[in-house]
Design an enzyme around this catalytic site. Structure first.
Site, PDB file in Angstrom:
ATOM      1  N   ARG A 148       0.868  -1.172   0.000  1.00 33.02           N
ATOM      2  CA  ARG A 148       0.000   0.000   0.000  1.00 33.02           C
ATOM      3  C   ARG A 148       0.910   1.229   0.000  1.00 33.02           C
ATOM      4  O   ARG A 148       2.048   1.169   0.462  1.00 33.02           O
ATOM      5  CB  ARG A 148      -0.889   0.027   1.241  1.00 33.02           C
ATOM      6  CG  ARG A 148      -1.826  -1.169   1.392  1.00 33.02           C
ATOM      7  CD  ARG A 148      -2.626  -1.046   2.684  1.00 33.02           C
ATOM      8  NE  ARG A 148      -3.573  -2.147   2.839  1.00 33.02           N
ATOM      9  CZ  ARG A 148      -3.340  -3.258   3.531  1.00 33.02           C
ATOM     10  NH1 ARG A 148      -2.162  -3.422   4.128  1.00 33.02           N
ATOM     11  NH2 ARG A 148      -4.245  -4.208   3.631  1.00 33.02           N
ATOM     12  N   LYS A 172      -2.342  -2.003   7.873  1.00 38.87           N
ATOM     13  CA  LYS A 172      -3.496  -1.413   8.549  1.00 38.87           C
ATOM     14  C   LYS A 172      -3.569  -1.912   9.989  1.00 38.87           C
ATOM     15  O   LYS A 172      -3.303  -3.068  10.269  1.00 38.87           O
ATOM     16  CB  LYS A 172      -4.785  -1.780   7.803  1.00 38.87           C
ATOM     17  CG  LYS A 172      -4.922  -1.092   6.456  1.00 38.87           C
ATOM     18  CD  LYS A 172      -6.266  -1.396   5.824  1.00 38.87           C
ATOM     19  CE  LYS A 172      -6.455  -0.623   4.516  1.00 38.87           C
ATOM     20  NZ  LYS A 172      -7.765  -0.926   3.891  1.00 38.87           N
ATOM     21  N   HIS A 244      -1.874   2.429  -5.810  1.00 38.26           N
ATOM     22  CA  HIS A 244      -2.571   1.175  -5.504  1.00 38.26           C
ATOM     23  C   HIS A 244      -2.681   0.272  -6.734  1.00 38.26           C
ATOM     24  O   HIS A 244      -2.842  -0.942  -6.604  1.00 38.26           O
ATOM     25  CB  HIS A 244      -3.966   1.474  -4.957  1.00 38.26           C
ATOM     26  CG  HIS A 244      -4.366   0.570  -3.831  1.00 38.26           C
ATOM     27  ND1 HIS A 244      -3.706   0.559  -2.622  1.00 38.26           N
ATOM     28  CD2 HIS A 244      -5.335  -0.364  -3.736  1.00 38.26           C
ATOM     29  CE1 HIS A 244      -4.273  -0.340  -1.824  1.00 38.26           C
ATOM     30  NE2 HIS A 244      -5.255  -0.912  -2.478  1.00 38.26           N
ATOM     31  N   ARG A 247      -0.133  -2.346  -6.634  1.00 35.19           N
ATOM     32  CA  ARG A 247      -0.485  -3.422  -5.696  1.00 35.19           C
ATOM     33  C   ARG A 247      -1.477  -4.393  -6.336  1.00 35.19           C
ATOM     34  O   ARG A 247      -1.329  -5.605  -6.227  1.00 35.19           O
ATOM     35  CB  ARG A 247      -1.075  -2.788  -4.433  1.00 35.19           C
ATOM     36  CG  ARG A 247      -1.559  -3.762  -3.366  1.00 35.19           C
ATOM     37  CD  ARG A 247      -1.912  -2.943  -2.126  1.00 35.19           C
ATOM     38  NE  ARG A 247      -2.768  -3.643  -1.194  1.00 35.19           N
ATOM     39  CZ  ARG A 247      -2.324  -4.450  -0.226  1.00 35.19           C
ATOM     40  NH1 ARG A 247      -1.030  -4.682  -0.106  1.00 35.19           N
ATOM     41  NH2 ARG A 247      -3.176  -5.007   0.610  1.00 35.19           N
ATOM     42  N   HIS A 270      -4.109  -8.982   3.725  1.00 34.58           N
ATOM     43  CA  HIS A 270      -5.564  -8.924   3.836  1.00 34.58           C
ATOM     44  C   HIS A 270      -6.014  -9.722   5.053  1.00 34.58           C
ATOM     45  O   HIS A 270      -5.595 -10.865   5.239  1.00 34.58           O
ATOM     46  CB  HIS A 270      -6.233  -9.514   2.591  1.00 34.58           C
ATOM     47  CG  HIS A 270      -6.166  -8.624   1.399  1.00 34.58           C
ATOM     48  ND1 HIS A 270      -6.332  -9.075   0.113  1.00 34.58           N
ATOM     49  CD2 HIS A 270      -5.951  -7.278   1.294  1.00 34.58           C
ATOM     50  CE1 HIS A 270      -6.219  -8.063  -0.729  1.00 34.58           C
ATOM     51  NE2 HIS A 270      -5.989  -6.974  -0.040  1.00 34.58           N
ATOM     52  N   TYR A 279      -9.564 -10.672  -6.935  1.00 35.09           N
ATOM     53  CA  TYR A 279      -8.642 -10.856  -8.054  1.00 35.09           C
ATOM     54  C   TYR A 279      -9.011 -12.052  -8.924  1.00 35.09           C
ATOM     55  O   TYR A 279      -8.593 -12.139 -10.074  1.00 35.09           O
ATOM     56  CB  TYR A 279      -7.212 -10.987  -7.524  1.00 35.09           C
ATOM     57  CG  TYR A 279      -6.751  -9.736  -6.844  1.00 35.09           C
ATOM     58  CD1 TYR A 279      -6.423  -8.599  -7.570  1.00 35.09           C
ATOM     59  CD2 TYR A 279      -6.706  -9.654  -5.453  1.00 35.09           C
ATOM     60  CE1 TYR A 279      -6.046  -7.434  -6.940  1.00 35.09           C
ATOM     61  CE2 TYR A 279      -6.327  -8.492  -4.820  1.00 35.09           C
ATOM     62  CZ  TYR A 279      -5.999  -7.385  -5.571  1.00 35.09           C
ATOM     63  OH  TYR A 279      -5.646  -6.229  -4.949  1.00 35.09           O
TER      64      TYR A 279
END
Length: 298
Positions: A148, A172, A244, A247, A270, A279
């Site tokens: 990110r 995150k 992004h 990524r 994730h 994806y």
């Protein structure tokens, strides 16, 4: 309870109890501030404890005139979270957004770049400048590690474990993960550190930050967006791209080359596999090839 007090306590809860990033906390705060501004404009003097579903519904209806479905859904979700907090803390017995429906939105598939697009973008960097060496190292890191943009800007020298072939990434909620880094990217980062970064007048507090601006301070997210946009214009790439996008491309190219979703999930950091599953929808041709190759009824 005043709105300002409730909002301050809520943001503290998000940061400390839920461990959300600064950007996420800021976004949730903006949702509540929009409601506060609406109440002030309409001269509606009512506390967050007493506000009714009808007032919330009228606010959402007015906001919807200026927002697309995705933004409406985000606003409703943010407000619902705020009032869930008030219920959790026993300030309220109900959430006034319980009966407000969220607009139906389709699943937005991320933009991706081809391997040639990425090669062209990086190839367009002017390496005759110090910033060029830095930019090459940054974009190679974005793509080869699937970071990110915030993870890139906060990358530390102490996070680089080049001898082991990994970097430590803080994602995150301050969750950390180790991501493999390929030899070519190690080479470009090393060139930048030894030939460019070492000659900067590094400001106090930024001594451990890898990627710095010319004034010796951590790069901003906006600066990295600008760098990528300018490169896209330079090569006439008619795609709406951002940091992004690198990524997304990282994950998509791994999937196309038969990497499993669980591994991609771990690399991207994730929390849920369902986030990574987006994806799967990007390349129908690849999925057809997988079935034809591996299914017993091929």
């Amino acid at each position: 309870m005043k709105w300002e007090t409730a909002l301050k306590d809520y943001l503290l809860f998000l940061r400390i109890e839920r461990g959300l990033s600064t950007n996420s906390v800021h976004s949730y705060g903006l949702d509540v501030k929009k409601l506060i501004t609406y109440l002030e404009d309409k001269v509606i003097n009512i506390s967050p404890i007493k506000i009714t579903p009808n007032i919330i519904q009228e606010f959402v209806y007015n906001a919807a005139k200026h927002l697309n479905a995705r933004s409406q859904a985000r606003l409703i979700s943010g407000l619902r979270s705020f009032f869930d907090y008030l219920v959790f803390e026993d300030y309220r017995t109900d959430n006034p957004l319980e009966l407000i429906e969220t607009p139906k939105i389709g699943r937005k598939l991320p933009d991706t770049l081809s391997e040639k697009d990425i090669d062209d973008l990086i190839g367009a960097i002017d390496l005759s400048t110090n910033e060029g060496e830095r930019n090459r190292a940054m974009l190679e890191t974005l793509y080869s590690c699937g970071l990110r943009v915030s993870e890139l800007t906060h990358l530390k020298l102490s996070d680089l474990y080049f001898d082991e072939g990994f970097i430590q990434v803080t994602g995150k909620g301050d969750k950390q993960r180790f991501v493999p880094i390929v030899a070519s990217t190690i080479k470009y980062i090393t060139i930048y550190i030894e030939q460019v970064r070492s000659h900067l007048n590094i400001q106090t507090g930024h001594e451990d930050t890898v990627f710095l601006n010319r004034r010796g301070r951590q790069l901003t997210r906006a600066m990295i967006f600008t760098i990528i946009k300018q490169l896209a214009i330079k090569i006439n790439l008619n795609k709406n791209i951002s940091p992004h996008t690198f990524r997304h491309s990282f994950a998509t190219h791994l999937l196309q080359n038969n990497a499993d979703l669980r591994s991609i999930q771990l690399l991207l950091g994730h929390e849920s596999i369902t986030t990574t599953e987006i994806y799967v929808h990007l390349d129908k041709k690849h999925l057809t090839e997988v079935v034809e190759k591996f299914h017993p009824r091929k």
